[in-house]
Design an enzyme around this catalytic site. Structure first.
Site, PDB file in Angstrom:
ATOM      1  N   TRP A 103       0.827  -1.211   0.000  1.00 33.92           N
ATOM      2  CA  TRP A 103       0.000   0.000   0.000  1.00 33.92           C
ATOM      3  C   TRP A 103       0.860   1.258   0.000  1.00 33.92           C
ATOM      4  CZ3 TRP A 103      -4.115  -1.725  -1.830  1.00 33.92           C
ATOM      5  CH2 TRP A 103      -4.591  -2.982  -1.464  1.00 33.92           C
ATOM      6  N   ASP A 172      -1.128   6.666   6.599  1.00 34.70           N
ATOM      7  CA  ASP A 172      -2.223   5.758   6.253  1.00 34.70           C
ATOM      8  C   ASP A 172      -2.393   4.821   7.440  1.00 34.70           C
ATOM      9  OD1 ASP A 172      -3.875   3.745   5.362  1.00 34.70           O
ATOM     10  OD2 ASP A 172      -2.670   3.228   3.600  1.00 34.70           O
ATOM     11  N   LYS A 196     -11.614  -2.090   8.314  1.00 31.74           N
ATOM     12  CA  LYS A 196     -10.812  -2.904   9.234  1.00 31.74           C
ATOM     13  C   LYS A 196     -11.328  -2.733  10.668  1.00 31.74           C
ATOM     14  CE  LYS A 196      -7.873  -3.131   5.663  1.00 31.74           C
ATOM     15  NZ  LYS A 196      -7.696  -4.305   4.798  1.00 31.74           N
TER      16      LYS A 196
END
Length: 361
Positions: A103, A172, A196
């Site tokens: 990511w 992030d 999540k």
């Protein structure tokens, strides 16, 4: 509920059962309005109360300073990979990025479209099995910000302590936000996809310092400007109402549990149970190096790929789902986010012991 499985998936992830029950009722008839939650106007008093409650809980639980805006955006965390540099990097400007996983690598690719990106550290050669110590990289003096992903779901790594820099931090936190205490004042911007620790996919939480809203270049498309959404209270267009509602319910659950401090204690206990079992046996081995192990995603291997496939299949038959590792590294992955119950970790540990005894390498 007796027939619910243990969902070890990396996301969408387990939500508190009481939240699911309440959402099931509210999606049919919200607050006795005679309309379901997903039917009411986002301009209605009922939904205004929802979004204000959710923002208030974000601020309370993370202790967000008053000089920050809380935004609820669409497009997933992946859209933040380009929105961050689009808004925070002007022509000829530089930013520093830490490449600690898939990511972060995707974010680097997007950022390179908007400015000069210095990749100060990469653990790619070691298959992203660790995150760097603060003295392992240097942040370019002319950088506008230092960008990193606080937790890496695929590889099971996490910054045990956040990077330190004189430069503004941008993070992030999609897979570990609200899982542990964070000093928001150290960051210029934090973002997190919801699926999540916060709710269903569909809403992305952004926390941004007020002064940064004025840095957006004039040519930035309206919908991609943080200032647009800050000025309109995240309602420049119709927001993802249901996802925001569920986020608020999850945060209310977290507050009732004891807040971030309490959930961090629980998360550390769950992770310790699993890592202790792995470390006690030569049969299982952790992908992440010591000092970089994630509290949220425990990645591990068995002696052979064939045994891993058998392990995953037998666990699934015992109602432990989603243990297959990401295709890029294989193996197994147990994601144990905030709402994942301790008894599910205990059941997995017991199964690991039995499986190793019954399936010698």
């Amino acid at each position: 509920m007796a027939d619910r499985v243990y969902n070890f998936s990396a996301g969408p992830a387990t939500l508190p059962f009481e939240v699911l029950e309440q959402a099931g009722k509210d999606i049919v008839n919200f607050k006795e309005t005679g309309s379901g939650l997903i039917e009411i106007s986002h301009r209605s008093p009922e939904f205004i109360e929802v979004i204000e409650k959710t923002e208030s809980l974000v601020r309370e639980l993370l202790e967000v300073p008053d000089n920050y805006k809380v935004l609820f955006l669409q497009g997933g965390a992946s859209s933040q990979f380009f929105m961050v540099p689009m808004n925070l990097l002007g022509a000829g400007k530089k930013a520093t990025y830490l490449n600690t996983g898939t990511w972060a690598k995707k974010a680097i690719k997007e950022a390179q479209l908007f400015g000069d990106i210095d990749v100060a550290y990469s653990s790619e050669e070691s298959i992203f099995n660790h995150v760097p110590a603060n003295d392992a990289y240097q942040v370019a003096e002319e950088s506008e910000y230092l960008y990193f992903a606080s937790n890496n779901t695929i590889y099971g790594t996490q910054f045990e302590t956040m990077p330190q820099s004189k430069k503004m931090l941008v993070a992030d936190m999609s897979s570990d936000i609200f899982s542990r205490k964070v000093d928001v004042s150290k960051f210029g911007l934090i973002f997190a996809g919801a699926q999540k620790n916060l709710g269903p996919a569909g809403v992305t939480l952004v926390i941004i310092r007020d002064d940064l809203l004025e840095k957006t270049p004039a040519h930035t498309p309206t919908m991609l400007s943080y200032k647009t959404h800050a000025d309109k209270g995240s309602m420049f267009n119709t927001p993802p109402c249901f996802a925001i509602y569920v986020m608020g319910e999850v945060l209310a659950w977290l507050k009732n549990l004891g807040g971030v401090e309490k959930i961090e204690e629980i998360n550390r206990e769950k992770a310790a149970l699993l890592y202790s079992q792995i470390d006690a046996s030569d049969y299982y081995r952790v992908h992440a190096q010591d000092g970089s192990r994630s509290l949220m995603n425990v990645t591990f291997n068995l002696p052979t790929a064939e045994l891993e496939a058998k392990f995953i299949a037998e666990a699934s038959a015992l109602q432990m789902k989603g243990l297959k590792g990401h295709r890029s590294i294989g193996g197994c992955r147990a994601s144990i986010y905030n709402a994942f119950p301790r008894e599910g970790v205990v059941k997995l540990v017991e199964f690991m012991q039995v499986f190793a005894a019954n399936n010698p390498a």
